[in-house]
Scaffold this motif. Structure first.
Motif, short mmCIF file in Angstrom:
data_model
loop_
_atom_site.label_atom_id
_atom_site.label_comp_id
_atom_site.label_asym_id
_atom_site.label_seq_id
_atom_site.Cartn_x
_atom_site.Cartn_y
_atom_site.Cartn_z
N MET A 1 -25.00 -20.88 -29.65
CA MET A 1 -24.60 -22.26 -29.86
C MET A 1 -23.07 -22.32 -29.92
O MET A 1 -22.43 -21.49 -30.54
N ALA A 2 -22.49 -23.29 -29.25
CA ALA A 2 -21.03 -23.42 -29.22
C ALA A 2 -20.52 -23.92 -30.56
O ALA A 2 -21.14 -24.75 -31.22
N GLU A 3 -19.40 -23.35 -30.97
CA GLU A 3 -18.80 -23.75 -32.24
C GLU A 3 -17.74 -24.82 -31.99
O GLU A 3 -16.98 -24.74 -31.03
N ALA A 4 -17.69 -25.83 -32.84
CA ALA A 4 -16.70 -26.90 -32.70
C ALA A 4 -15.32 -26.37 -33.02
O ALA A 4 -15.16 -25.54 -33.91
N HIS A 5 -14.33 -26.85 -32.29
CA HIS A 5 -12.94 -26.44 -32.53
C HIS A 5 -12.29 -27.44 -33.47
O HIS A 5 -12.27 -28.63 -33.21
N ALA A 6 -11.71 -26.93 -34.55
CA ALA A 6 -11.08 -27.78 -35.55
C ALA A 6 -9.78 -28.37 -35.05
O ALA A 6 -9.31 -29.37 -35.58
N ASP A 7 -9.17 -27.79 -34.00
CA ASP A 7 -7.87 -28.26 -33.54
C ASP A 7 -7.96 -29.42 -32.54
O ASP A 7 -6.94 -29.93 -32.10
N ILE A 8 -9.14 -29.85 -32.19
CA ILE A 8 -9.29 -30.99 -31.28
C ILE A 8 -9.00 -32.27 -32.07
O ILE A 8 -9.54 -32.49 -33.14
N GLN A 9 -8.12 -33.10 -31.50
CA GLN A 9 -7.73 -34.33 -32.18
C GLN A 9 -8.35 -35.54 -31.51
O GLN A 9 -8.78 -35.48 -30.35
N ALA A 10 -8.36 -36.63 -32.22
CA ALA A 10 -8.89 -37.88 -31.68
C ALA A 10 -8.01 -38.33 -30.52
O ALA A 10 -6.82 -38.01 -30.45
N CYS A 11 -8.61 -39.10 -29.62
CA CYS A 11 -7.86 -39.64 -28.49
C CYS A 11 -6.72 -40.52 -28.99
O CYS A 11 -6.85 -41.21 -30.00
N ASP A 12 -5.64 -40.50 -28.25
CA ASP A 12 -4.48 -41.33 -28.54
C ASP A 12 -4.91 -42.80 -28.55
O ASP A 12 -5.68 -43.24 -27.69
N ALA A 13 -4.42 -43.56 -29.50
CA ALA A 13 -4.80 -44.98 -29.63
C ALA A 13 -4.43 -45.77 -28.39
O ALA A 13 -5.18 -46.66 -27.97
N ALA A 14 -3.29 -45.47 -27.78
CA ALA A 14 -2.87 -46.19 -26.58
C ALA A 14 -3.80 -45.90 -25.41
O ALA A 14 -4.15 -46.80 -24.63
N VAL A 15 -4.24 -44.65 -25.28
CA VAL A 15 -5.18 -44.29 -24.21
C VAL A 15 -6.51 -44.98 -24.44
O VAL A 15 -7.14 -45.50 -23.52
N THR A 16 -6.95 -45.00 -25.68
CA THR A 16 -8.19 -45.69 -26.03
C THR A 16 -8.10 -47.17 -25.67
O THR A 16 -9.03 -47.74 -25.09
N LEU A 17 -6.98 -47.79 -25.98
CA LEU A 17 -6.77 -49.20 -25.65
C LEU A 17 -6.78 -49.42 -24.14
O LEU A 17 -7.43 -50.34 -23.65
N ALA A 18 -6.10 -48.56 -23.39
CA ALA A 18 -6.06 -48.69 -21.93
C ALA A 18 -7.46 -48.59 -21.34
O ALA A 18 -7.84 -49.39 -20.48
N PHE A 19 -8.26 -47.64 -21.82
CA PHE A 19 -9.60 -47.48 -21.27
C PHE A 19 -10.57 -48.55 -21.75
O PHE A 19 -11.60 -48.77 -21.13
N SER A 20 -10.22 -49.25 -22.83
CA SER A 20 -11.08 -50.37 -23.24
C SER A 20 -11.02 -51.48 -22.19
O SER A 20 -11.97 -52.25 -22.05
N VAL A 21 -9.93 -51.53 -21.43
CA VAL A 21 -9.81 -52.51 -20.34
C VAL A 21 -10.18 -51.87 -19.01
O VAL A 21 -11.05 -52.36 -18.29
N LEU A 22 -9.54 -50.76 -18.67
CA LEU A 22 -9.75 -50.15 -17.36
C LEU A 22 -11.04 -49.37 -17.26
O LEU A 22 -11.50 -49.08 -16.16
N GLY A 23 -11.64 -49.03 -18.39
CA GLY A 23 -12.89 -48.30 -18.37
C GLY A 23 -14.09 -49.15 -18.03
O GLY A 23 -15.16 -48.63 -17.74
N LYS A 24 -13.91 -50.46 -18.03
CA LYS A 24 -15.02 -51.34 -17.65
C LYS A 24 -15.17 -51.32 -16.14
O LYS A 24 -14.20 -51.41 -15.40
N ARG A 25 -16.42 -51.23 -15.73
CA ARG A 25 -16.70 -51.18 -14.31
C ARG A 25 -16.08 -52.38 -13.61
O ARG A 25 -16.16 -53.50 -14.12
N TRP A 26 -15.48 -52.16 -12.48
CA TRP A 26 -14.88 -53.14 -11.58
C TRP A 26 -13.43 -53.50 -11.92
O TRP A 26 -12.71 -53.94 -11.04
N ASN A 27 -12.98 -53.37 -13.16
CA ASN A 27 -11.64 -53.84 -13.50
C ASN A 27 -10.54 -53.17 -12.68
O ASN A 27 -9.64 -53.84 -12.18
N GLY A 28 -10.61 -51.86 -12.54
CA GLY A 28 -9.61 -51.16 -11.74
C GLY A 28 -9.64 -51.59 -10.29
O GLY A 28 -8.59 -51.74 -9.65
N MET A 29 -10.82 -51.83 -9.75
CA MET A 29 -10.94 -52.26 -8.37
C MET A 29 -10.39 -53.68 -8.18
O MET A 29 -9.77 -53.97 -7.15
#
Length: 112
Positions: A1-29
């Motif tokens: 079983m794979a062990e979780a890495h403690a050094d992984i951090q949460a996604c950057d808030a700005a990247v999360t915000l960008a993908f909340s818009v661009l991550g929706k199907r069709w928006n980028g197109m």
């Protein structure tokens, strides 16, 4: 079983915000299609193959609410509604071009 890495951090808030818009199907197109200049609803529906009228309307409203797309009504006659990228929306075009180049180089080599 794979062990979780403690050094992984949460996604950057700005990247999360960008993908909340661009991550929706069709928006980028839609943004990409508007990169060629202002367009009517019908022309956008033709440019974004496979999108329904309802979804295109919803996505244009969302993109306008985020300030990426501007909606202009020409009283006519006939009444014409057009959509164009704002400065913020235009700022995405180089990023979408880079994303397309990456996809061509990386994803098209794969076979399903």
């Amino acid at each position: 079983m794979a062990e979780a890495h403690a050094d992984i951090q949460a996604c950057d808030a700005a990247v999360t915000l960008a993908f909340s818009v661009l991550g929706k199907r069709w928006n980028g197109m839609i943004v990409s299609a508007l990169g060629n200049g202002s367009s009517t609803f019908v022309a956008l529906r033709r440019a974004v193959v496979g999108i329904s009228d309802t979804v295109l309307s919803e996505r244009l409203t969302e993109l306008a609410d985020t300030g990426l797309v501007a909606r202009t009504v020409d009283a006519g006659p006939p009444v014409t509604v057009s959509y164009a990228l704002t400065a913020g929306g235009s700022g995405l075009l180089p990023i979408l071009d880079q994303l397309g180049s990456w996809a061509s180089a990386t994803l098209e080599r794969r076979t399903p």
